[in-house]
Each structure stands twice: as C-alpha cells, then as structure tokens.
Design an enzyme around this catalytic site. Structure first.
Site, mmCIF file in Angstrom:
data_model
loop_
_atom_site.group_PDB
_atom_site.id
_atom_site.type_symbol
_atom_site.label_atom_id
_atom_site.label_comp_id
_atom_site.label_asym_id
_atom_site.label_seq_id
_atom_site.Cartn_x
_atom_site.Cartn_y
_atom_site.Cartn_z
ATOM 1 N N LYS A 75 1.958 3.017 -11.160
ATOM 2 C CA LYS A 75 0.892 2.089 -10.784
ATOM 3 C C LYS A 75 0.546 1.144 -11.938
ATOM 4 O O LYS A 75 0.183 -0.019 -11.712
ATOM 5 C CB LYS A 75 -0.350 2.865 -10.337
ATOM 6 C CG LYS A 75 -0.177 3.563 -8.996
ATOM 7 C CD LYS A 75 0.050 2.576 -7.861
ATOM 8 C CE LYS A 75 0.097 3.252 -6.510
ATOM 9 N NZ LYS A 75 0.236 2.294 -5.387
ATOM 10 N N SER A 124 -3.663 -0.268 -6.383
ATOM 11 C CA SER A 124 -3.517 0.395 -7.674
ATOM 12 C C SER A 124 -4.228 1.751 -7.650
ATOM 13 O O SER A 124 -4.465 2.337 -6.595
ATOM 14 C CB SER A 124 -4.080 -0.507 -8.781
ATOM 15 O OG SER A 124 -3.854 0.053 -10.047
ATOM 16 N N TYR A 136 2.875 9.198 -11.467
ATOM 17 C CA TYR A 136 2.246 8.289 -10.500
ATOM 18 C C TYR A 136 1.480 7.192 -11.226
ATOM 19 O O TYR A 136 1.599 6.004 -10.898
ATOM 20 C CB TYR A 136 1.304 9.082 -9.601
ATOM 21 C CG TYR A 136 0.565 8.257 -8.581
ATOM 22 C CD1 TYR A 136 1.197 7.819 -7.418
ATOM 23 C CD2 TYR A 136 -0.776 7.927 -8.753
ATOM 24 C CE1 TYR A 136 0.513 7.073 -6.469
ATOM 25 C CE2 TYR A 136 -1.471 7.197 -7.817
ATOM 26 C CZ TYR A 136 -0.816 6.759 -6.670
ATOM 27 O OH TYR A 136 -1.504 6.016 -5.740
ATOM 28 N N ASN A 185 0.817 -1.218 0.000
ATOM 29 C CA ASN A 185 0.000 0.000 0.000
ATOM 30 C C ASN A 185 0.850 1.267 0.000
ATOM 31 O O ASN A 185 0.394 2.308 -0.464
ATOM 32 C CB ASN A 185 -0.915 -0.020 1.227
ATOM 33 C CG ASN A 185 -1.645 1.294 1.433
ATOM 34 O OD1 ASN A 185 -2.487 1.684 0.632
ATOM 35 N ND2 ASN A 185 -1.310 2.001 2.513
ATOM 36 N N THR A 188 -7.657 10.947 1.522
ATOM 37 C CA THR A 188 -6.405 10.539 2.154
ATOM 38 C C THR A 188 -5.408 11.691 2.109
ATOM 39 O O THR A 188 -5.530 12.615 1.309
ATOM 40 C CB THR A 188 -5.787 9.321 1.444
ATOM 41 O OG1 THR A 188 -5.456 9.698 0.095
ATOM 42 C CG2 THR A 188 -6.753 8.148 1.425
#
Length: 233
Positions: free
Chosen positions: A157, A139, A153, A85, A186
């Site tokens: 992924k 992902s 990014y 993660n 987040t």
C-alpha cells in the site's frame, strides 16, 4: 451520466462505494473474482437506482480482464472515475515478516500495485478525455505506520501511495486521490486478524468521505476518510 470502474466491488468497501455512486445516478462497471456475488450486487444496484451497472468478473492481475473492464466502461460512455479497491493481504491471517511467504508478498504486490497501475494505464485515454477524470486508490494506515504482522500488506500500500502521488504530478488534468478509509468491518480485515473481535464501523460509514472528494475535488494527494468526515461536521 458519469461512469465509474470499481474493483473489488462485490462486498465491503467496494460494494458500499458502488451503492453510494449508484444512488447519485452514476453508471458503473464492477469487478470481483466471484461471479455470483458480483452479479447479485450489480443486479441489485441497477434495479434499486435505475442506473446501468455492468458486472465483469475476473482477476485484476489478468491483462485481458482489465481490457474488458475498460471496454465495458467505454460502452457506457467513458471513464470518469477509476477506483482501485481490490486488495490482497499476502498471508491470511497476517504473519510476521520472518514467516511471510514470498509468494504471498508477490501476490500482494501484483494485486495492490502492479494491477492497479496497469488498469490506470488501460483507462488513461478515457480518463484524460473525461471533463473531470479522477482516480482513487484505496490505501491503509499500514502504508504509513509500522504495525507488527502488517509489513507485506503495508509495503504494497505504501508503494501504491507513491504511484498515486507521482501519477498526480504527471497528470495535472486529473485528480488522483489515495484514500485511507480507516478501520472497517470487512472480510479482508477478518481474514487478516481473525481473533480480533472489537467492533468496527461498517464500510458504508466512510462512503461520505469519498463522495466529498468527488464533490469538492481537492488537489491530488493522500487523504484520510476519518479526517474528511470530521471536517464536514
């Protein structure tokens, strides 16, 4: 009790997954770079759910730290689940590719791809020995869709998705799931797009999708948490 290693577990989705597994009686080895926040999470989960929770602070790009994580899991009984993660954006806030620092891209690839594979390699003997060994790689929809500023990014992924797909073919005795959790509130997203004030779901809201994979053990592959949640209703 089954044992899980979760990286990036002091907050956000990692912490929410740890809470969901601890509530089911899982023993946990948790990783994050901030010792104080990680220890607070680990202590709270252990006290609340009565499970064994080991905090191992460090950077997943460090080989010695990865070995510590697997050794800690071995002391608890093995590795039944590995959740990759921990993630790096490459730039905070995100920028277009013409301005993306190459060192930032290297960091994103190192954390999101290289370290994730290296940790799988370290844990693979224990995963193979587990009766129901599984790997979850977290992902993003940026791995499959072209969004402005998400190129570095998203590329990392996408690479992680492909590694997970190949691992699933090479290790038929395991389940290997790449999971796109969908939009979440987040710190990672806030760092990526600090000007976006639109409300987003809490990470805990998608945990049932991950638990469904563990309950039903579908074939290795790429899954979207929103679809898993919708199908269960």
């Amino acid at each position: 009790m089954p044992v899980a290693i979760i990286t990036g577990a002091s907050k956000g989705l990692g912490r929410a997954l740890a809470e969901g597994l601890a509530a089911r009686g899982w023993d946990l080895v948790l990783d994050a770079r901030t010792p104080e926040a990680l220890q607070e999470t680990a202590s709270g989960l252990g006290e609340l759910h009565g499970t064994r929770v080991t905090a191992v602070p460090g950077d997943v790009t460090d080989a010695g730290h990865r070995a510590e994580l697997v050794a800690a899991a071995w002391k608890l009984g093995g590795v039944d689940l590995l959740v990759s993660n921990a993630s790096a954006l490459g730039a905070e806030p995100l920028v277009r590719l013409d301005a993306l620092p190459l060192e930032g891209l290297r960091r994103a690839l190192e954390v999101n791809v290289v370290a994730a594979l290296a940790l799988v390699q370290e844990a693979l003997p224990l995963l193979r020995a587990a009766r129901t060994g599984a790997v979850i790689t977290v992902s993003s929809d940026a791995a499959a869709e072209a969004y402005e500023t998400w190129g570095g990014y998203g590329a990392s992924k996408a690479a992680l998705d492909h590694l997970a797909a190949v691992l699933g073919e090479e290790e038929p005795g395991l389940r290997v799931w790449a999971v796109d959790p969908g939009d979440m509130a987040t710190d990672l997203y806030a760092a990526a797009v600090p000007d976006d004030d639109d409300p987003r779901p809490a990470p805990a809201s998608v945990v049932p999708a991950f638990l469904r994979l563990l309950d039903e053990r579908p074939a290795s592959g790429r899954y979207g948490a929103p679809a898993l949640l919708e199908e269960r209703r």
